[in-house]
Design a protein around this motif. Structure first.
Motif, PDB file in Angstrom:
ATOM      1  N   ALA A 175      13.833  17.206  12.244  1.00 10.84           N
ATOM      2  CA  ALA A 175      12.646  16.950  11.438  1.00 10.84           C
ATOM      3  C   ALA A 175      12.998  16.293  10.110  1.00 10.84           C
ATOM      4  CB  ALA A 175      11.896  18.263  11.198  1.00 10.84           C
ATOM      5  N   THR A 176      14.097  16.727   9.496  1.00 12.36           N
ATOM      6  CA  THR A 176      14.496  16.147   8.208  1.00 12.36           C
ATOM      7  C   THR A 176      14.776  14.661   8.350  1.00 12.36           C
ATOM      8  OG1 THR A 176      15.474  18.256   7.549  1.00 12.36           O
ATOM      9  CG2 THR A 176      16.168  16.302   6.329  1.00 12.36           C
ATOM     10  N   VAL A 177      15.548  14.326   9.365  1.00 14.51           N
ATOM     11  CA  VAL A 177      15.873  12.914   9.590  1.00 14.51           C
ATOM     12  C   VAL A 177      14.608  12.115   9.857  1.00 14.51           C
ATOM     13  CG1 VAL A 177      17.105  11.322  11.109  1.00 14.51           C
ATOM     14  CG2 VAL A 177      18.177  13.471  10.437  1.00 14.51           C
ATOM     15  N   THR A 178      13.719  12.662  10.661  1.00 16.15           N
ATOM     16  CA  THR A 178      12.485  11.958  10.994  1.00 16.15           C
ATOM     17  C   THR A 178      11.647  11.683   9.754  1.00 16.15           C
ATOM     18  OG1 THR A 178      12.455  13.026  13.170  1.00 16.15           O
ATOM     19  CG2 THR A 178      10.391  12.049  12.382  1.00 16.15           C
ATOM     20  N   ILE A 179      11.485  12.699   8.895  1.00 13.51           N
ATOM     21  CA  ILE A 179      10.662  12.528   7.689  1.00 13.51           C
ATOM     22  C   ILE A 179      11.252  11.467   6.769  1.00 13.51           C
ATOM     23  CG2 ILE A 179       9.908  13.691   5.576  1.00 13.51           C
ATOM     24  CD1 ILE A 179       9.656  16.256   7.256  1.00 13.51           C
ATOM     25  N   VAL A 180      12.580  11.521   6.566  1.00 13.96           N
ATOM     26  CA  VAL A 180      13.226  10.559   5.672  1.00 13.96           C
ATOM     27  C   VAL A 180      13.081   9.141   6.208  1.00 13.96           C
ATOM     28  CG1 VAL A 180      15.448   9.813   4.736  1.00 13.96           C
ATOM     29  CG2 VAL A 180      14.836  12.227   4.703  1.00 13.96           C
ATOM     30  N   ILE A 181      13.307   8.962   7.503  1.00 15.37           N
ATOM     31  CA  ILE A 181      13.232   7.623   8.081  1.00 15.37           C
ATOM     32  C   ILE A 181      11.801   7.090   8.030  1.00 15.37           C
ATOM     33  CG2 ILE A 181      13.606   6.251  10.148  1.00 15.37           C
ATOM     34  CD1 ILE A 181      16.148   7.238   8.784  1.00 15.37           C
ATOM     35  N   VAL A 182      10.810   7.947   8.332  1.00 18.67           N
ATOM     36  CA  VAL A 182       9.414   7.512   8.307  1.00 18.67           C
ATOM     37  C   VAL A 182       9.012   7.100   6.890  1.00 18.67           C
ATOM     38  CG1 VAL A 182       7.048   8.320   8.532  1.00 18.67           C
ATOM     39  CG2 VAL A 182       8.691   8.793  10.344  1.00 18.67           C
ATOM     40  N   LEU A 183       9.400   7.904   5.900  1.00 21.94           N
ATOM     41  CA  LEU A 183       9.051   7.569   4.519  1.00 21.94           C
ATOM     42  C   LEU A 183       9.730   6.270   4.090  1.00 21.94           C
ATOM     43  CD1 LEU A 183       9.173  11.067   2.766  1.00 21.94           C
ATOM     44  CD2 LEU A 183       7.155   9.731   3.392  1.00 21.94           C
ATOM     45  N   THR A 184      11.005   6.110   4.442  1.00 25.48           N
ATOM     46  CA  THR A 184      11.717   4.878   4.082  1.00 25.48           C
ATOM     47  C   THR A 184      11.074   3.660   4.734  1.00 25.48           C
ATOM     48  OG1 THR A 184      13.775   6.140   3.908  1.00 25.48           O
ATOM     49  CG2 THR A 184      13.962   3.749   4.067  1.00 25.48           C
ATOM     50  N   ALA A 185      10.751   3.788   6.015  1.00 25.87           N
ATOM     51  CA  ALA A 185      10.123   2.672   6.719  1.00 25.87           C
ATOM     52  C   ALA A 185       8.757   2.351   6.118  1.00 25.87           C
ATOM     53  CB  ALA A 185       9.983   3.007   8.202  1.00 25.87           C
ATOM     54  N   ALA A 186       7.998   3.377   5.737  1.00 22.83           N
ATOM     55  CA  ALA A 186       6.673   3.143   5.158  1.00 22.83           C
ATOM     56  C   ALA A 186       6.777   2.421   3.826  1.00 22.83           C
ATOM     57  CB  ALA A 186       5.947   4.473   4.986  1.00 22.83           C
ATOM     58  N   VAL A 187       7.738   2.828   2.983  1.00 21.64           N
ATOM     59  CA  VAL A 187       7.915   2.171   1.681  1.00 21.64           C
ATOM     60  C   VAL A 187       8.325   0.708   1.872  1.00 21.64           C
ATOM     61  CG1 VAL A 187       9.337   2.131  -0.401  1.00 21.64           C
ATOM     62  CG2 VAL A 187       8.444   4.298   0.450  1.00 21.64           C
ATOM     63  N   CYS A 188       9.289   0.489   2.775  1.00 19.28           N
ATOM     64  CA  CYS A 188       9.742  -0.882   3.012  1.00 19.28           C
ATOM     65  C   CYS A 188       8.624  -1.739   3.602  1.00 19.28           C
ATOM     66  CB  CYS A 188      10.949  -0.878   3.937  1.00 19.28           C
ATOM     67  SG  CYS A 188      12.430  -0.151   3.197  1.00 19.28           S
ATOM     68  N   ALA A 189       7.854  -1.174   4.509  1.00 22.37           N
ATOM     69  CA  ALA A 189       6.756  -1.932   5.117  1.00 22.37           C
ATOM     70  C   ALA A 189       5.699  -2.268   4.072  1.00 22.37           C
ATOM     71  CB  ALA A 189       6.140  -1.128   6.256  1.00 22.37           C
ATOM     72  N   THR A 190       5.418  -1.323   3.173  1.00 21.53           N
ATOM     73  CA  THR A 190       4.436  -1.578   2.117  1.00 21.53           C
ATOM     74  C   THR A 190       4.905  -2.701   1.200  1.00 21.53           C
ATOM     75  OG1 THR A 190       3.743   0.741   2.178  1.00 21.53           O
ATOM     76  CG2 THR A 190       3.159  -0.535   0.224  1.00 21.53           C
ATOM     77  N   ALA A 191       6.182  -2.636   0.817  1.00 22.23           N
ATOM     78  CA  ALA A 191       6.720  -3.684  -0.051  1.00 22.23           C
ATOM     79  C   ALA A 191       6.696  -5.034   0.646  1.00 22.23           C
ATOM     80  CB  ALA A 191       8.140  -3.324  -0.471  1.00 22.23           C
ATOM     81  N   ALA A 192       7.129  -5.058   1.923  1.00 22.77           N
ATOM     82  CA  ALA A 192       7.150  -6.319   2.659  1.00 22.77           C
ATOM     83  C   ALA A 192       5.744  -6.869   2.881  1.00 22.77           C
ATOM     84  CB  ALA A 192       7.852  -6.122   4.005  1.00 22.77           C
ATOM     85  N   GLY A 193       4.761  -5.970   3.032  1.00 21.98           N
ATOM     86  CA  GLY A 193       3.396  -6.430   3.266  1.00 21.98           C
ATOM     87  C   GLY A 193       2.698  -6.910   2.019  1.00 21.98           C
ATOM     88  N   LEU A 194       2.960  -6.244   0.880  1.00 14.17           N
ATOM     89  CA  LEU A 194       2.278  -6.612  -0.352  1.00 14.17           C
ATOM     90  C   LEU A 194       2.916  -7.805  -1.046  1.00 14.17           C
ATOM     91  CD1 LEU A 194       1.488  -3.106  -1.906  1.00 14.17           C
ATOM     92  CD2 LEU A 194      -0.057  -4.642  -0.667  1.00 14.17           C
ATOM     93  N   LEU A 195       4.191  -8.050  -0.763  1.00 17.12           N
ATOM     94  CA  LEU A 195       4.888  -9.133  -1.459  1.00 17.12           C
ATOM     95  C   LEU A 195       4.202 -10.489  -1.278  1.00 17.12           C
ATOM     96  CD1 LEU A 195       7.410  -9.709  -3.195  1.00 17.12           C
ATOM     97  CD2 LEU A 195       8.658 -10.154  -1.084  1.00 17.12           C
ATOM     98  N   PRO A 196       3.813 -10.869  -0.041  1.00 15.25           N
ATOM     99  CA  PRO A 196       3.169 -12.184   0.096  1.00 15.25           C
ATOM    100  C   PRO A 196       1.838 -12.293  -0.636  1.00 15.25           C
ATOM    101  CG  PRO A 196       3.954 -11.386   2.215  1.00 15.25           C
ATOM    102  CD  PRO A 196       4.036 -10.240   1.264  1.00 15.25           C
ATOM    103  N   SER A 197       1.174 -11.140  -0.888  1.00 11.56           N
ATOM    104  CA  SER A 197      -0.147 -11.193  -1.512  1.00 11.56           C
ATOM    105  C   SER A 197      -0.078 -11.281  -3.027  1.00 11.56           C
ATOM    106  CB  SER A 197      -0.962  -9.962  -1.105  1.00 11.56           C
ATOM    107  OG  SER A 197      -0.347  -8.784  -1.627  1.00 11.56           O
ATOM    108  N   LEU A 198       1.124 -11.154  -3.600  1.00 13.35           N
ATOM    109  CA  LEU A 198       1.225 -11.201  -5.053  1.00 13.35           C
ATOM    110  C   LEU A 198       0.850 -12.561  -5.616  1.00 13.35           C
ATOM    111  CD1 LEU A 198       4.532  -9.173  -5.648  1.00 13.35           C
ATOM    112  CD2 LEU A 198       2.168  -8.387  -5.822  1.00 13.35           C
ATOM    113  N   GLY A 199       1.081 -13.603  -4.842  1.00 13.31           N
ATOM    114  CA  GLY A 199       0.759 -14.953  -5.340  1.00 13.31           C
ATOM    115  C   GLY A 199      -0.693 -15.357  -5.182  1.00 13.31           C
ATOM    116  N   ILE A 200      -1.455 -14.532  -4.473  1.00 11.07           N
ATOM    117  CA  ILE A 200      -2.851 -14.911  -4.225  1.00 11.07           C
ATOM    118  C   ILE A 200      -3.625 -15.011  -5.540  1.00 11.07           C
ATOM    119  CG2 ILE A 200      -4.997 -14.147  -3.148  1.00 11.07           C
ATOM    120  CD1 ILE A 200      -3.400 -12.943  -0.918  1.00 11.07           C
ATOM    121  N   ALA A 201      -3.310 -14.131  -6.487  1.00 12.26           N
ATOM    122  CA  ALA A 201      -4.057 -14.132  -7.747  1.00 12.26           C
ATOM    123  C   ALA A 201      -3.851 -15.424  -8.526  1.00 12.26           C
ATOM    124  CB  ALA A 201      -3.628 -12.933  -8.601  1.00 12.26           C
TER     125      ALA A 201
END
Length: 783
Positions: free
Chosen positions: A354-380
């Motif tokens: 469970a510990t490994v699963t939680i850490v990996i899920v949180l890491t993947a979520a943070v990286c996915a959020t950063a990768a997803g929001l990065l292209p939208s920064l230039g829209i403004a």
């Protein structure tokens, strides 16, 4: 929200290849990273199954002249003096690990046994699951506590085992307890635990080597305990320093640094995967610029646009994570056995918890959020009129951002390639070191029970008869007997000097029967042991070249005498043997003293066989020879000498890291190739109109080809330069696992450069050739 999902489905359906590539990249990287993190969690983050393990330390001694040497066991007499000195600082208990022959339950079998002081299990905080633990009155009594696994496998878990007698070493022992299923002692896989057998008042007891475990009192640091006991060890013979090592660090052992480096490699792979994902999403946002601008002009807010880009990234990462976890659940136990089988005394299966699963899920979520929001920064910063006029043409800032991702991928791939080459090259150099003997032998272990044979003449007679039988079966000079093999353990050393009163030299001691040097092909000047060197003869020894140089310099030692301080006796030197490695291939050479197995016989020995027969045939011959002498003596521990060398300190860590870094480097090169290919293809597609105009006004295809290759070459050069700087730092972080010389450093740099260059040319060339074949008429007509 429903419309967002419908739009996501349309977007992924229109560009399935890029989405699939991103999903597979995330899946493979997460699978590898999850397995590595599970190992990190098992080795470094999960505490051992003891009560308050942070208060437990193992005590040992190192020579005064070599504080970096591995800590050794101590004599029981020293343990008793330590215990008196440490009364208010810590609780001390002792353990003597051994092997005994189990009889009466099927065929004779050699089993692991831990002889402990009565309070040892209590010190660990372990209470038997059934029966009772040891009491002070059990010392010296033939009583035994079983491991849970042995109780289940041999007695089917029946409670009636308590009070039953079993034969260990031809002595009946009464079973008084069974250890809990959750208990594991990481330092051995012993199936039986007994109270220390010899009472301390017997002289032989004081010479018994034991390991010492201590539980520190509250607010007492390990350094304070070691300092308090140091006075005892510095006045002993030979003088030594006390070393107190936390049990949590000992359990990880040689695997600690390896697992940390594996974690670093996995982290680099994660960075590569998510940099590749972010770069891909940036490109997709550039390609969809007109679509996003139109949607903005129709009233879509910046949050709606960002939300859809984020949803796209999270979908790709979620799909990749699901596939990655499925692969990781299969891969992690295999990876744990691959790593830990080379470091630990018993196999360990690690699974995704469970510990490994939680850490990996949180890491993947943070990286996915950063990768997803990065292209939208230039829209403004968009001006809709300019975007609609320019279409999918990227801004210089967007191009720099994507090129930065690709350069980072190239740099990280360069680091992994250099690290792999350095570790692999060091492993190659270590394996080329001459151990001082020929490793093409088969080794087997035999031990006779002290209860039946005692010591002295009966033991010598058994091994003498066994040696004769082996000579008859294999031929003279093809089989021999020694108490300890090189590259394994070092149970005891003695102080040896040229004569009484002189400063002595600590020497490794080995007990051999005749023929050992010939079988192992160790050079020998003088003569070998033979029947003349019996228990009734004056003491005779063979010394190594290193010991001869220290005691006698350039003078020939044959015929001279050495003084053995501990025994207070002298022995005649009858031969000088070549130096051999005793613990690891890259250790310094230690002086060695060989004594005759007829004069100082050992109950436990190893047989070395050099034969043209297969290992199975040689093993059968040895088993038959031993059974003819005593059917109750087991032959065990059968393995080729080459496997022992492969398991020696330093070799397993380098093998594991070389294999893992190679796998991650291959993944990194593939990701860098994909990223560079995508950048070049996108740039050429974006500049079609420009290239057509240049061709129309006279530019030749060769010039366009060179320009495209130069553009990609600059990207390769920038990534390679950054990678070279990072590789310099990583080579220092690898420590003793990679000890490069100038040639190896050049080889590592050249290998990484050649591989990156080859992959880069393969990624650049298709787009460059497409640029050179530009047809201005068709492109200008389309424009």
């Amino acid at each position: 929200m429903r419309s967002d999902f419908r739009h996501l489905a349309r977007t992924l359906r229109h560009a399935p290849a890029s989405a699939l590539a991103a999903t597979v990249t995330v899946a493979l990287t997460l699978a590898a990273g999850t397995s590595i993190f599970a190992l990190v969690d098992a080795v470094l983050l999960t505490p051992p199954p003891f009560v308050n393990p942070s208060a437990l330390v193992r005590l040992g001694q190192v020579p005064v002249e070599d504080a970096t040497a591995p800590p050794r066991t101590i004599e029981y007499a020293t343990f008793e003096r330590w215990r008196e000195r440490a009364q208010h600082l810590a609780t001390l208990e002792a353990l003597d690990g051994t092997n005994l022959t189990l009889t009466g339950i099927g065929a004779p079998e050699r089993v692991g046994v831990n002889d402990v002081t009565p309070g040892f299990l209590t010190l660990l905080g372990v209470t038997p699951a059934m029966g009772r633990g040891f009491a002070s009155g059990d010392a010296g009594q033939p009583r035994v506590i079983l491991s849970y696994a042995f109780w289940q496998s041999r007695f089917a878990g029946t409670p009636s085992v308590i009070g039953r007698q079993i034969m260990l070493g031809n002595v009946p022992h009464v079973v008084i307890g069974v250890l809990p299923q959750t208990f594991s002692y990481a330092f051995s896989d012993a199936q039986f635990w007994r109270p220390i057998r010899l009472p301390s008042k017997e002289p032989a007891r004081g010479r018994t080597p034991v390991g010492v475990m201590a539980r520190l009192a509250a607010h007492v640091p390990a350094t304070q305990l070691a300092a308090a006991l140091d006075d005892v060890s510095r006045t002993s013979s030979p003088p030594a320093h006390v070393v107190a090592t936390p049990v949590t660090r000992l359990i990880a052992g040689d695997s600690r640094r390896t697992v940390l480096l594996l974690g670093g490699a996995a982290a680099i792979a994660w960075l590569l995967a998510f940099a590749n994902l972010a770069g891909l999403l940036v490109v997709r946002s550039i390609d969809r610029r007109r679509e996003l601008a139109v949607r903005t002009a129709l009233g879509a807010g910046r949050w709606e646009i960002s939300r859809q880009l984020l949803l796209e990234a999270l979908t790709i990462v979620t799909a990749g994570a699901a596939i990655g976890f499925a692969v990781a659940r299969w891969l992690t136990p295999l990876a744990s056995r691959f790593v830990f089988a080379r470091f630990l005394a018993r196999p360990v299966d690690v699974n995704v918890n469970a510990t490994v699963t939680i850490v990996i899920v949180l890491t993947a979520a943070v990286c996915a959020t950063a990768a997803g929001l990065l292209p939208s920064l230039g829209i403004a910063r968009w001006r809709l009129v300019d975007v609609l006029r320019r279409g999918t043409t990227a801004t210089p800032g967007e191009l720099r951002l994507r090129r930065l991702f690709v350069a980072g991928e190239i740099a990280l791939a360069f680091v992994l390639l250099v690290s792999m080459t350095l570790i692999g090259g060091t492993l190659r150099d270590v394996l080329r070191i001459n151990p001082g003997f020929d490793s093409g032998v088969l080794t087997l272990a035999v031990s006779v029970p002290a209860a039946t044979y005692g010591g002295g003449e009966r033991v010598a007679a058994f091994y003498g008869a066994l040696q004769n039988t082996l000579d008859d079966r294999f031929g003279s000079g093809h089989a021999a007997i020694i108490d300890e093999l090189p590259m394994t353990v070092d149970h005891g050393r003695r102080v040896v000097s040229a004569r009484p009163g002189r400063t002595g030299t600590e020497s490794v001691v080995r007990t051999t029967m005749p023929g050992y040097f010939e079988v192992m092909r160790i050079p020998l000047a003088g003569r070998d042991f033979d029947r003349r060197d019996s228990i009734d003869s004056p003491p005779r020894v063979i010394i190594s070249q290193a010991l001869a140089a220290r005691l006698f310099g350039s003078q020939s030692p044959i015929g001279e005498h050495v003084w053995m301080t501990e025994a207070a006796t002298s022995a005649e030197v009858i031969g000088v043997a070549g130096d051999v490695k005793h613990r690891s291939l890259d250790e310094p050479t230690h002086p060695t003293l060989y004594v005759s197995g007829f004069q100082q016989p050992s109950n436990s020995n190893r047989i070395v066989v050099r034969s043209a027969s297969s290992n199975a045939q040689a093993t059968a011959i040895v088993r038959d020879a031993v059974a003819r002498l005593d059917p109750n003596v087991a032959v065990y521990g059968v393995e080729p000498m080459r496997e022992i060398i492969d398991r020696s300190p330093g070799v397993p860590a380098r093998r594991v890291l070389t294999t893992t870094f190679l796998a991650f480097a291959t993944l990194a090169i593939a990701l860098a190739f994909i990223g560079l290919f995508g950048v070049m293809a996108h740039d050429i597609a974006r500049r079609r109109g420009e290239l057509a105009l240049r061709v129309a006004i006279g530019a030749n295809p060769g010039r366009l080809l060179r320009a495209a290759i130069a553009d990609g070459g600059r990207l390769l050069a920038s990534g390679g330069t950054a990678g070279a700087l990072l590789a310099w730092w990583s080579s220092h972080a690898l420590g003793e696992l990679a000890t490069p010389n100038s040639q190896l450093t050049l080889l590592a740099g050249a290998t990484a450069t050649a591989v990156i260059l080859a992959a880069g040319i393969a990624a650049i060339l298709p787009s460059a050739l497409r640029a050179a074949r530009t047809d201005p008429l068709s492109i200008l007509r389309a424009e």
